[in-house]
Scaffold this active site. Sequence first.
Site, PDB file in Angstrom:
ATOM      1  N   ALA A 113       1.964 -20.173 -27.468  1.00 11.32           N
ATOM      2  CA  ALA A 113       3.262 -20.056 -26.774  1.00 11.32           C
ATOM      3  C   ALA A 113       3.807 -18.637 -26.915  1.00 11.32           C
ATOM      4  CB  ALA A 113       4.248 -21.067 -27.344  1.00 11.32           C
ATOM      5  N   TYR A 161       1.312 -20.139 -31.691  1.00 10.79           N
ATOM      6  CA  TYR A 161       0.737 -18.818 -31.412  1.00 10.79           C
ATOM      7  C   TYR A 161       0.481 -18.649 -29.901  1.00 10.79           C
ATOM      8  CZ  TYR A 161      -2.614 -14.933 -31.919  1.00 10.79           C
ATOM      9  OH  TYR A 161      -3.279 -13.733 -31.821  1.00 10.79           O
ATOM     10  N   ILE A 174     -11.541 -11.278 -32.589  1.00 10.07           N
ATOM     11  CA  ILE A 174     -11.825  -9.932 -33.091  1.00 10.07           C
ATOM     12  C   ILE A 174     -11.926  -9.994 -34.619  1.00 10.07           C
ATOM     13  CG2 ILE A 174     -11.006  -7.524 -33.075  1.00 10.07           C
ATOM     14  CD1 ILE A 174     -11.531  -8.804 -30.230  1.00 10.07           C
ATOM     15  N   GLY A 193       2.721  -2.932 -36.564  1.00 13.09           N
ATOM     16  CA  GLY A 193       1.590  -3.533 -37.273  1.00 13.09           C
ATOM     17  C   GLY A 193       0.371  -2.636 -37.222  1.00 13.09           C
ATOM     18  N   ASN A 195       1.982  -4.553 -31.346  1.00 16.54           N
ATOM     19  CA  ASN A 195       0.754  -5.168 -31.858  1.00 16.54           C
ATOM     20  C   ASN A 195       1.014  -6.138 -33.013  1.00 16.54           C
ATOM     21  OD1 ASN A 195      -2.304  -5.093 -32.676  1.00 16.54           O
ATOM     22  ND2 ASN A 195      -1.166  -4.411 -34.498  1.00 16.54           N
ATOM     23  N   SER A 204      -3.092 -12.438 -26.221  1.00 17.77           N
ATOM     24  CA  SER A 204      -4.325 -13.048 -26.736  1.00 17.77           C
ATOM     25  C   SER A 204      -4.928 -13.922 -25.641  1.00 17.77           C
ATOM     26  CB  SER A 204      -4.018 -13.926 -27.951  1.00 17.77           C
ATOM     27  OG  SER A 204      -5.127 -14.754 -28.251  1.00 17.77           O
ATOM     28  N   ARG A 239      -3.333  -2.280 -40.381  1.00 20.11           N
ATOM     29  CA  ARG A 239      -4.555  -3.071 -40.596  1.00 20.11           C
ATOM     30  C   ARG A 239      -5.162  -3.447 -39.250  1.00 20.11           C
ATOM     31  NH1 ARG A 239      -3.650  -8.184 -42.797  1.00 20.11           N
ATOM     32  NH2 ARG A 239      -1.381  -8.089 -42.825  1.00 20.11           N
TER      33      ARG A 239
HETATM   34  P1  NAP Z   1      -3.945  -8.409 -38.956  1.00 16.12           P
HETATM   35  O1  NAP Z   1      -5.213  -7.783 -39.379  1.00 16.12           O
HETATM   36  O2  NAP Z   1      -3.458  -9.644 -39.633  1.00 16.12           O
HETATM   37  O3  NAP Z   1      -2.785  -7.272 -38.984  1.00 16.12           O
HETATM   38  C1  NAP Z   1      -1.495  -7.605 -38.605  1.00 16.12           C
HETATM   39  C2  NAP Z   1      -0.612  -6.383 -38.617  1.00 16.12           C
HETATM   40  O4  NAP Z   1       0.708  -6.787 -38.189  1.00 16.12           O
HETATM   41  C3  NAP Z   1      -0.460  -5.791 -40.002  1.00 16.12           C
HETATM   42  O5  NAP Z   1      -0.371  -4.384 -39.895  1.00 16.12           O
HETATM   43  C4  NAP Z   1       0.871  -6.369 -40.473  1.00 16.12           C
HETATM   44  O6  NAP Z   1       1.556  -5.529 -41.387  1.00 16.12           O
HETATM   45  C5  NAP Z   1       1.654  -6.403 -39.179  1.00 16.12           C
HETATM   46  N1  NAP Z   1       2.771  -7.357 -39.213  1.00 16.12           N
HETATM   47  C6  NAP Z   1       2.724  -8.697 -39.393  1.00 16.12           C
HETATM   48  N2  NAP Z   1       3.960  -9.219 -39.360  1.00 16.12           N
HETATM   49  C7  NAP Z   1       4.810  -8.170 -39.150  1.00 16.12           C
HETATM   50  C8  NAP Z   1       6.225  -8.048 -39.024  1.00 16.12           C
HETATM   51  N3  NAP Z   1       7.029  -9.121 -39.101  1.00 16.12           N
HETATM   52  N4  NAP Z   1       6.751  -6.819 -38.827  1.00 16.12           N
HETATM   53  C9  NAP Z   1       5.962  -5.719 -38.756  1.00 16.12           C
HETATM   54  N5  NAP Z   1       4.623  -5.771 -38.870  1.00 16.12           N
HETATM   55  C10 NAP Z   1       4.051  -6.983 -39.069  1.00 16.12           C
HETATM   56  O7  NAP Z   1      -3.977  -8.803 -37.391  1.00 16.12           O
HETATM   57  P2  NAP Z   1      -4.957  -8.332 -36.223  1.00 16.12           P
HETATM   58  O8  NAP Z   1      -6.059  -9.309 -36.126  1.00 16.12           O
HETATM   59  O9  NAP Z   1      -5.240  -6.885 -36.315  1.00 16.12           O
HETATM   60  O10 NAP Z   1      -4.008  -8.639 -34.964  1.00 16.12           O
HETATM   61  C11 NAP Z   1      -3.232  -7.635 -34.336  1.00 16.12           C
HETATM   62  C12 NAP Z   1      -2.643  -8.216 -33.060  1.00 16.12           C
HETATM   63  O11 NAP Z   1      -3.700  -8.674 -32.220  1.00 16.12           O
HETATM   64  C13 NAP Z   1      -1.745  -9.430 -33.294  1.00 16.12           C
HETATM   65  O12 NAP Z   1      -0.671  -9.426 -32.380  1.00 16.12           O
HETATM   66  C14 NAP Z   1      -2.662 -10.587 -32.996  1.00 16.12           C
HETATM   67  O13 NAP Z   1      -1.949 -11.745 -32.624  1.00 16.12           O
HETATM   68  C15 NAP Z   1      -3.483 -10.017 -31.872  1.00 16.12           C
HETATM   69  N6  NAP Z   1      -4.765 -10.681 -31.671  1.00 16.12           N
HETATM   70  C16 NAP Z   1      -5.697 -10.711 -32.658  1.00 16.12           C
HETATM   71  C17 NAP Z   1      -6.900 -11.368 -32.425  1.00 16.12           C
HETATM   72  C18 NAP Z   1      -7.986 -11.445 -33.460  1.00 16.12           C
HETATM   73  O14 NAP Z   1      -8.956 -12.166 -33.214  1.00 16.12           O
HETATM   74  N7  NAP Z   1      -7.894 -10.770 -34.581  1.00 16.12           N
HETATM   75  C19 NAP Z   1      -7.117 -11.981 -31.188  1.00 16.12           C
HETATM   76  C20 NAP Z   1      -6.147 -11.927 -30.209  1.00 16.12           C
HETATM   77  C21 NAP Z   1      -4.967 -11.256 -30.457  1.00 16.12           C
HETATM   78  P3  NAP Z   1       1.285  -5.621 -42.987  1.00 16.12           P
HETATM   79  O15 NAP Z   1      -0.086  -5.026 -43.188  1.00 16.12           O
HETATM   80  O16 NAP Z   1       2.378  -4.836 -43.559  1.00 16.12           O
HETATM   81  O17 NAP Z   1       1.317  -7.083 -43.332  1.00 16.12           O
END
Ligand code: NAP
Length: 245
Positions: free
Chosen positions: A155, A153, A186, A11, A88, A140, A14
């Site tokens: 879990a 999420y 974030i 991932g 990620n 998270s 983005r």
């Molecule tokens: P995001 O902007 O939605 O980006 C998600 C990334 O994961 C994208 O590159 C997406 O690829 C990829 N992805 C999703 N499903 C996938 C799959 N089945 N196989 C391969 N790639 C996949 O998310 P983010 O906010 O940066 O979050 C990144 C990580 O941090 C996640 O694990 C999230 O749970 C964790 N997190 C985020 C926050 C927050 O507040 N943002 C807080 C705590 C934890 P595509 O672009 O191709 O769709």
Amino acid sequence: MSENKVAVITGGTRGIGKAIAKIFAQNGYNLVINYVSENTDIESLEKEIKNNNEILFVRANVSKFDEAENLIKNAIERFGKIDVLVNNAGITRDNLILRMKEEDFDSVIATNLKGTFNVTKNAVSYMMKKRTGKIVNISSVVGVSGNAGQCNYAASKAGIIGFTKSIAKELASRGILANCIAPGFIGTDMTEVLSDAVKENINNQIPLKRMGSPEEIAKAVYFLGGEENTYITGQVLNVDGGMIM
Ligand code: NAP
């Protein structure tokens, strides 16, 4: 000049994943960047992330074991080794448990938790052969504290913590360190969908009174996944503006 190290980031196209890719690129790592969406603009991403390093983009749905296997095979074919794995890739399908559909529970567990297993299982055999490696899994704060409307999420993210501590114990004797980062809220596409009222409410609960940036998470990932970390394993580092103390 010493051989470049290799980092695989799921991932990585983005948000937090892209910021993680950039910090490893800035530090001379060759990268394998995974994503899932068909219409991803690889050319622009390559220009944005590249920093005198090599990048291989691999489309693979991490929730599918065979696609995760293929991701790692591609990484080994291109670079011959994996020094760092950052799990990620993640999704949300939020709802209160009474309204949550079974498929929303299953898809979040499949991508976030099973995806972490799928990629890690395929990568560790190569790390074990070299008797070195770093794994950083993105959990998270809600995996630690729980959150109403996110039982699927939370879990998945709590599961990632148990998974990481277990493999840290299994793999320590092989020179492999495994840790979690637990980000707070974030600013990414994932949180962009929240209403202004919800965002304001969240900010009020954060001691630092603001959401974090993807770059602030990336710096912590590099701290645990980079060469300077030689003695931290099995830990969860909260990077959350003080939400959890
Ligand atoms: P995001 O902007 O939605 O980006 C998600 C990334 O994961 C994208 O590159 C997406 O690829 C990829 N992805 C999703 N499903 C996938 C799959 N089945 N196989 C391969 N790639 C996949 O998310 P983010 O906010 O940066 O979050 C990144 C990580 O941090 C996640 O694990 C999230 O749970 C964790 N997190 C985020 C926050 C927050 O507040 N943002 C807080 C705590 C934890 P595509 O672009 O191709 O769709």
